[in-house]
Design a protein around this motif. Structure first.
Motif, PDB file in Angstrom:
ATOM      1  N   ALA A  48       0.781  -1.248  -0.098  1.00  0.00           N
ATOM      2  CA  ALA A  48      -0.069  -0.166   0.072  1.00  0.00           C
ATOM      3  C   ALA A  48       0.877   1.240   0.019  1.00  0.00           C
ATOM      4  O   ALA A  48       0.437   2.100  -0.563  1.00  0.00           O
ATOM      5  N   PRO A  49       2.095   1.382   0.785  1.00  0.00           N
ATOM      6  CA  PRO A  49       2.934   2.809   0.658  1.00  0.00           C
ATOM      7  C   PRO A  49       3.239   2.870  -0.607  1.00  0.00           C
ATOM      8  O   PRO A  49       4.149   3.963  -0.839  1.00  0.00           O
ATOM      9  N   PHE A  50       3.451   1.850  -1.418  1.00  0.00           N
ATOM     10  CA  PHE A  50       4.231   1.978  -2.754  1.00  0.00           C
ATOM     11  C   PHE A  50       3.589   2.130  -3.986  1.00  0.00           C
ATOM     12  O   PHE A  50       4.290   2.810  -4.964  1.00  0.00           O
ATOM     13  N   PHE A  51       2.325   1.551  -3.950  1.00  0.00           N
ATOM     14  CA  PHE A  51       1.916   1.460  -5.561  1.00  0.00           C
ATOM     15  C   PHE A  51       1.605   2.585  -6.392  1.00  0.00           C
ATOM     16  O   PHE A  51       1.648   2.928  -7.408  1.00  0.00           O
ATOM     17  N   LEU A  52       1.188   3.705  -5.543  1.00  0.00           N
ATOM     18  CA  LEU A  52       0.962   5.022  -6.070  1.00  0.00           C
ATOM     19  C   LEU A  52       2.189   5.524  -6.635  1.00  0.00           C
ATOM     20  O   LEU A  52       2.589   6.209  -7.842  1.00  0.00           O
ATOM     21  N   GLY A  53       3.324   5.542  -6.018  1.00  0.00           N
ATOM     22  CA  GLY A  53       4.542   6.284  -6.346  1.00  0.00           C
ATOM     23  C   GLY A  53       5.194   5.175  -7.580  1.00  0.00           C
ATOM     24  O   GLY A  53       5.923   5.689  -8.268  1.00  0.00           O
ATOM     25  N   ASN A  54       5.042   3.781  -7.340  1.00  0.00           N
ATOM     26  CA  ASN A  54       5.457   3.117  -8.621  1.00  0.00           C
ATOM     27  C   ASN A  54       4.515   3.358 -10.066  1.00  0.00           C
ATOM     28  O   ASN A  54       5.282   3.338 -10.816  1.00  0.00           O
ATOM     29  N   SER A 169       8.130 -11.948   0.272  1.00  0.00           N
ATOM     30  CA  SER A 169       8.989 -12.482   1.056  1.00  0.00           C
ATOM     31  C   SER A 169       9.791 -11.630   1.854  1.00  0.00           C
ATOM     32  O   SER A 169      10.172 -11.885   3.064  1.00  0.00           O
ATOM     33  N   LEU A 170       9.891 -10.511   1.497  1.00  0.00           N
ATOM     34  CA  LEU A 170      10.755  -9.309   2.137  1.00  0.00           C
ATOM     35  C   LEU A 170       9.643  -8.548   3.100  1.00  0.00           C
ATOM     36  O   LEU A 170      10.233  -8.049   4.198  1.00  0.00           O
ATOM     37  N   ARG A 171       8.348  -8.501   2.938  1.00  0.00           N
ATOM     38  CA  ARG A 171       7.519  -7.645   3.560  1.00  0.00           C
ATOM     39  C   ARG A 171       6.718  -8.216   4.483  1.00  0.00           C
ATOM     40  O   ARG A 171       6.314  -7.805   5.464  1.00  0.00           O
ATOM     41  N   LEU A 172       6.154  -9.394   4.182  1.00  0.00           N
ATOM     42  CA  LEU A 172       5.104 -10.244   4.929  1.00  0.00           C
ATOM     43  C   LEU A 172       5.608 -10.661   6.214  1.00  0.00           C
ATOM     44  O   LEU A 172       6.889 -11.054   6.350  1.00  0.00           O
ATOM     45  N   THR A 173       4.782 -11.067   7.099  1.00  0.00           N
ATOM     46  CA  THR A 173       4.948 -11.848   8.384  1.00  0.00           C
ATOM     47  C   THR A 173       3.845 -12.980   8.267  1.00  0.00           C
ATOM     48  O   THR A 173       2.903 -12.695   7.597  1.00  0.00           O
ATOM     49  N   GLY A 174       3.957 -13.915   9.251  1.00  0.00           N
ATOM     50  CA  GLY A 174       2.752 -14.977   9.601  1.00  0.00           C
ATOM     51  C   GLY A 174       2.716 -15.973   8.558  1.00  0.00           C
ATOM     52  O   GLY A 174       3.553 -16.277   7.723  1.00  0.00           O
ATOM     53  N   ALA A 175       1.459 -16.502   8.290  1.00  0.00           N
ATOM     54  CA  ALA A 175       1.204 -17.398   7.480  1.00  0.00           C
ATOM     55  C   ALA A 175       1.229 -16.928   5.834  1.00  0.00           C
ATOM     56  O   ALA A 175       1.975 -17.594   5.054  1.00  0.00           O
ATOM     57  N   PRO A 176       1.131 -15.569   5.548  1.00  0.00           N
ATOM     58  CA  PRO A 176       1.086 -15.359   4.252  1.00  0.00           C
ATOM     59  C   PRO A 176       2.828 -15.134   3.805  1.00  0.00           C
ATOM     60  O   PRO A 176       3.244 -15.631   2.740  1.00  0.00           O
ATOM     61  N   TYR A 177       3.629 -14.665   4.781  1.00  0.00           N
ATOM     62  CA  TYR A 177       4.805 -14.986   4.560  1.00  0.00           C
ATOM     63  C   TYR A 177       5.591 -16.394   4.405  1.00  0.00           C
ATOM     64  O   TYR A 177       6.343 -16.559   3.360  1.00  0.00           O
ATOM     65  N   GLN A 178       5.004 -17.433   5.198  1.00  0.00           N
ATOM     66  CA  GLN A 178       5.374 -18.718   4.931  1.00  0.00           C
ATOM     67  C   GLN A 178       5.083 -19.256   3.632  1.00  0.00           C
ATOM     68  O   GLN A 178       5.702 -20.146   3.078  1.00  0.00           O
ATOM     69  N   VAL A 241      13.004  10.523  -3.954  1.00  0.00           N
ATOM     70  CA  VAL A 241      11.581  10.469  -3.431  1.00  0.00           C
ATOM     71  C   VAL A 241      11.282   8.888  -3.249  1.00  0.00           C
ATOM     72  O   VAL A 241      10.836   8.552  -2.286  1.00  0.00           O
ATOM     73  N   GLN A 242      11.315   8.256  -4.605  1.00  0.00           N
ATOM     74  CA  GLN A 242      11.120   6.693  -4.512  1.00  0.00           C
ATOM     75  C   GLN A 242      12.052   6.136  -3.438  1.00  0.00           C
ATOM     76  O   GLN A 242      11.614   5.146  -2.723  1.00  0.00           O
ATOM     77  N   ALA A 243      13.309   6.349  -3.429  1.00  0.00           N
ATOM     78  CA  ALA A 243      14.122   5.864  -2.593  1.00  0.00           C
ATOM     79  C   ALA A 243      13.810   5.951  -1.015  1.00  0.00           C
ATOM     80  O   ALA A 243      14.031   5.238  -0.458  1.00  0.00           O
ATOM     81  N   TRP A 244      13.606   7.180  -0.798  1.00  0.00           N
ATOM     82  CA  TRP A 244      13.094   7.779   0.711  1.00  0.00           C
ATOM     83  C   TRP A 244      11.867   6.669   0.959  1.00  0.00           C
ATOM     84  O   TRP A 244      11.750   6.338   2.175  1.00  0.00           O
ATOM     85  N   VAL A 245      10.874   6.686   0.058  1.00  0.00           N
ATOM     86  CA  VAL A 245       9.602   5.901   0.334  1.00  0.00           C
ATOM     87  C   VAL A 245      10.155   4.462   0.747  1.00  0.00           C
ATOM     88  O   VAL A 245       9.689   3.733   1.763  1.00  0.00           O
ATOM     89  N   TRP A 246      10.822   3.892  -0.294  1.00  0.00           N
ATOM     90  CA  TRP A 246      11.176   2.573   0.033  1.00  0.00           C
ATOM     91  C   TRP A 246      12.091   2.270   1.287  1.00  0.00           C
ATOM     92  O   TRP A 246      11.863   1.343   1.918  1.00  0.00           O
ATOM     93  N   ALA A 248      12.052   4.157   3.876  1.00  0.00           N
ATOM     94  CA  ALA A 248      11.158   4.522   5.198  1.00  0.00           C
ATOM     95  C   ALA A 248      10.088   3.297   5.558  1.00  0.00           C
ATOM     96  O   ALA A 248       9.859   3.299   6.603  1.00  0.00           O
ATOM     97  N   PHE A 249       9.776   2.337   4.567  1.00  0.00           N
ATOM     98  CA  PHE A 249       8.914   1.173   4.639  1.00  0.00           C
ATOM     99  C   PHE A 249       9.494   0.134   4.347  1.00  0.00           C
ATOM    100  O   PHE A 249       9.061  -1.054   3.880  1.00  0.00           O
ATOM    101  N   ARG A 250      10.654  -0.046   4.794  1.00  0.00           N
ATOM    102  CA  ARG A 250      11.527  -1.030   4.569  1.00  0.00           C
ATOM    103  C   ARG A 250      11.095  -2.047   5.360  1.00  0.00           C
ATOM    104  O   ARG A 250      11.627  -3.296   5.165  1.00  0.00           O
ATOM    105  N   GLY A 251      10.645  -2.123   6.601  1.00  0.00           N
ATOM    106  CA  GLY A 251      10.605  -3.372   7.306  1.00  0.00           C
ATOM    107  C   GLY A 251       9.264  -4.033   7.149  1.00  0.00           C
ATOM    108  O   GLY A 251       8.539  -3.868   6.079  1.00  0.00           O
TER     109      GLY A 251
END
Length: 259
Positions: A48-54, A169-178, A241-246, A248-251
């Motif tokens: 969600a934080p990326f798609f408009l910038g992309n 695999s970089l962004r998700l956690t839990g069952a979706p990540y697995q 700007v794109q690099a900053w967004v990525w 900022a939401f790298r976790g």
């Protein structure tokens, strides 16, 4: 000026394929990555934080094509109209569903929006595949068809899906990540799968663009002298700007805090 215009066009087109490919691929696999409403919200929150910038990169690609290569733009729009209309329809349906998902009356509405995200993402990926096939087979002024298109367009769509898996695999956690990790496997560092799919996505886009007669269809020198310096100033700002967004939401996403 023509060389710089071509370079800027290539950067924007590759930027869209590689960056937007992450959210397109994740959207394509939404029903598989997220098995219930909470899990699907988690998947959507991952991009969600990326798609408009992309998407700005695709708008920039179209803008450079219109401003710096107007004759070619007219020929491509008329020749590839069905493919481009399908791409835009998928793009609009997908974005509308993402924006309205959390504003509807209940679970059926959210399920319909999730279906629109998935269908729109597949439509965009397949349309881009058809466009690349037409360019790579030296048929830029008519939609691709025949056995080659039937094989190549789904292959490009599968590449988008694999790119989305690497991102998930970089962004998700839990069952979706697995689930994402099960298909991605163990490939060295966590970002390696995403990098491995970024190379062919960007390479195919560059290869397809190289088949276009860009130098022969460039705008008048006066027009390029006006547009290209402005684009050369704006593009690094867009990258920053794109690099900053990525960054900022790298976790990883631990909760469905968006959409």
């Amino acid at each position: 000026m023509e060389t710089l215009a071509v370079t800027l066009l290539a950067c924007c087109a590759v930027g869209w394929a590689v960056l937007a490919g992450t959210d397109i691929g994740s959207g394509m696999l939404l029903p598989w990555l997220g098995r219930d409403d909470a899990e699907r919200r988690l998947v959507l929150a991952s991009f969600a934080p990326f798609f408009l910038g992309n998407e700005v990169w695709l708008v920039a690609t179209a803008g450079i094509l219109v401003g710096c290569f107007p004759a070619l733009e007219g020929e491509l729009l008329s020749g590839q109209a069905p493919v481009l209309v399908a791409l835009l329809a998928g793009w609009i349906a997908r974005d509308a569903a993402l924006w309205s998902r959390g504003r509807g009356p209940g679970p059926r509405w959210r399920a319909a929006c999730d279906a629109a995200v998935t269908a729109g993402s597949w439509t965009v990926a397949l349309s881009w595949g058809l466009l690349l096939v037409a360019l790579l087979t030296d048929r830029p002024y008519e939609p691709a068809g025949g056995p080659v298109a039937l094989v190549a367009a789904p292959t490009v769509a599968a590449l988008f899906a694999a790119h989305g898996l690497g991102f998930a695999s970089l962004r998700l956690t839990g069952a979706p990540y697995q689930r994402a990790r099960r298909l991605v496997g163990r490939a060295g560092r966590p970002w390696h799968p995403l990098a491995l799919t970024a190379v062919p996505l960007g390479g195919l886009t560059l290869w397809a663009g190289a088949s276009l007669p860009l130098a022969e269809r460039a705008a008048a020198p006066g027009t390029l002298a006006l547009l290209v310096p402005a684009l050369a100033v704006v593009t690094p700002l867009l990258v920053a700007v794109q690099a900053w967004v990525w960054y900022a939401f790298r976790g990883r996403v631990t909760g469905p805090s968006y959409l």
